[in-house]
Scaffold this active site. Structure first.
Site, short mmCIF file in Angstrom:
data_model
loop_
_atom_site.label_atom_id
_atom_site.label_comp_id
_atom_site.label_asym_id
_atom_site.label_seq_id
_atom_site.Cartn_x
_atom_site.Cartn_y
_atom_site.Cartn_z
N HIS A 204 1.80 4.70 13.07
CA HIS A 204 0.82 5.69 13.51
C HIS A 204 0.61 5.62 15.02
O HIS A 204 -0.39 6.11 15.55
CB HIS A 204 -0.51 5.50 12.77
CG HIS A 204 -0.41 5.87 11.33
ND1 HIS A 204 0.32 5.14 10.43
CD2 HIS A 204 -0.93 6.91 10.64
CE1 HIS A 204 0.24 5.71 9.23
NE2 HIS A 204 -0.51 6.78 9.34
N ILE B 291 -14.58 -7.17 11.89
CA ILE B 291 -14.03 -6.80 10.60
C ILE B 291 -13.67 -5.33 10.70
O ILE B 291 -14.53 -4.48 10.93
CB ILE B 291 -15.07 -6.99 9.46
CG1 ILE B 291 -15.83 -8.32 9.61
CG2 ILE B 291 -14.43 -6.81 8.11
CD1 ILE B 291 -14.98 -9.54 9.54
N ASP C 33 -8.91 -0.51 7.68
CA ASP C 33 -8.26 0.78 7.95
C ASP C 33 -7.32 1.02 6.78
O ASP C 33 -6.27 0.40 6.69
CB ASP C 33 -7.50 0.71 9.28
CG ASP C 33 -6.66 1.95 9.55
OD1 ASP C 33 -6.69 2.89 8.75
OD2 ASP C 33 -5.97 1.96 10.59
N TRP D 46 -6.44 5.41 -10.84
CA TRP D 46 -7.39 6.53 -10.97
C TRP D 46 -8.60 6.38 -10.06
O TRP D 46 -9.22 7.36 -9.67
CB TRP D 46 -7.84 6.67 -12.43
CG TRP D 46 -8.33 5.39 -13.06
CD1 TRP D 46 -9.59 4.90 -13.04
CD2 TRP D 46 -7.54 4.44 -13.78
NE1 TRP D 46 -9.66 3.70 -13.70
CE2 TRP D 46 -8.41 3.39 -14.18
CE3 TRP D 46 -6.20 4.38 -14.14
CZ2 TRP D 46 -7.97 2.29 -14.90
CZ3 TRP D 46 -5.76 3.27 -14.87
CH2 TRP D 46 -6.65 2.25 -15.24
N LYS D 47 -8.95 5.14 -9.70
CA LYS D 47 -10.11 4.93 -8.83
C LYS D 47 -9.82 5.47 -7.42
O LYS D 47 -10.68 6.12 -6.80
CB LYS D 47 -10.47 3.45 -8.77
CG LYS D 47 -10.91 2.89 -10.12
CD LYS D 47 -11.24 1.42 -10.04
CE LYS D 47 -11.62 0.87 -11.41
NZ LYS D 47 -11.95 -0.57 -11.35
N GLY E 13 -8.56 -6.89 9.66
CA GLY E 13 -8.58 -6.90 11.11
C GLY E 13 -8.34 -8.26 11.72
O GLY E 13 -8.21 -8.39 12.94
#
Length: 336
Positions: free
Chosen positions: A46, A172, A175, A227-228, A306
């Site tokens: 990214h 903390i 992402d 599914w969550k 992180g």
């Protein structure tokens, strides 16, 4: 193949390319910094790897380099902005900056942003918040690139979510996309001819697959938590759409290209609530308990979100930022 590029040289090269694409100088500098920062922190998928697709979106007219986000409504500590199809990373940086500004004044700020573009590395805006001493939360919708649970076609976005908490002994910063692997990460594996380390999506018959090329082609990424994750993706899209007044994922999917996204940025300033000193003690206690966990495998320990970023950042400042050699050649060819 990778090569190492000095961080300052990397930023300057990206800036010069953006100037070539008619960015105002200050905006070219910040956009280049955000791309370079992502790769510096170990997220090239990214960062620099997305730079050429960013330029392609500019050429198609999907990104307007000079467009500035504009506040169109204000309600206490909440503002709704129109991004006017400006560069996604610049709009996102401005929106988080706006949320932080409100938080510094009143303790809390929220900016909901409509009509924007892909924000590139989501974690940049979490780090932006913690470096300002604020708790930061942000999320975005995307084009449809993930199936609903049991679905055979992409209906949901992988809708990244960031939660960032400042801490003196190491912030903390979570992402995460709602897909098991981000498409940028899968693209890296596909280019290297590798399978994903775990099931990453579905093939055309609905069977779990580790083939990144197959998953990318059909846009059937596996939702985190099955599914969550599918449910969480759906409600994040709903919130982004409702709060910003912008498009939902299904509407973005009706376009030829991904554009006109909806995003939300929240900031909380612990100092306004007298939590800053107490918060450090409590966070350290949570991290200490995590680190005391038993693990499978000698020499291993659990990591908080992180934790590795600052180590990777320091190493890449010393040794140079790893950059895909083919992409780097293509970027430099723009300037010749």
């Amino acid at each position: 193949m990778e090569k190492r590029v000095d961080f300052s040289a990397l930023q300057e090269t990206l800036k010069q390319v953006l100037l070539h694409y008619h960015f105002p100088e200050e905006r070219a500098s910040l956009s280049a910094q955000l791309f370079a920062q992502a790769s510096l922190d170990g997220v090239p998928s990214h960062g620099v790897n997305r730079f050429l697709s960013y330029l392609s979106s500019i050429e198609k007219g999907l990104i307007v380099p000079s467009a500035q986000p504009e506040a169109v409504a204000k309600f206490g500590g909440f503002e709704r902005w129109n991004g006017h199809l400006g560069p996604g990373n610049l709009n996102a940086h401005a929106a988080m900056k706006g949320a932080i500004s409100m938080a510094k004044s009143t303790g809390f700020g929220c900016v909901a942003l409509q009509n924007t573009n892909h924000w590139m590395r989501a974690g940049n805006y979490g780090w932006q918040a913690v470096e300002a001493g604020c708790i930061g939360i942000c999320f975005t919708n995307t084009k449809p690139n993930m199936p609903g649970w049991g679905g055979s076609e992409p209906k949901l976005g992988n809708n990244p979510l960031v939660v960032a908490i400042p801490r003196q002994n190491g912030p903390i910063v979570l992402d995460t996309a709602m897909s098991q692997f981000a498409y940028g990460k899968m693209a890296i594996y596909a280019k290297e001819g590798k399978e994903m380390p775990y099931a990453a999506g579905f093939d055309g018959e609905g069977k779990l697959s580790r083939s990144p090329a197959e998953i990318i082609q059909k846009e059937l990424a596996l939702p985190i938590g099955l599914w969550k994750g599918a449910g969480l993706s759906l409600v994040l899209d709903m919130l982004a759409m409702l709060l910003s007044g912008g498009q939902a994922t299904f509407e973005v999917g009706k376009q030829d290209d991904e554009s006109g996204l909806s995003q939300v940025f929240l900031a909380v300033n612990p100092e306004n609530f007298g939590l800053d000193e107490w918060m450090e003690e409590r966070l350290d206690a949570v991290v200490s308990d995590l680190k005391e966990s038993g693990v499978f495998g000698k020499g291993n320990s659990l990591r908080y979100p992180g934790e590795q970023t600052l180590k990777v950042r320091a190493e890449n400042i010393r040794s140079g930022v790893p950059v895909d050699e083919d992409i780097w050649i293509e970027i430099n060819n723009i300037l010749t």
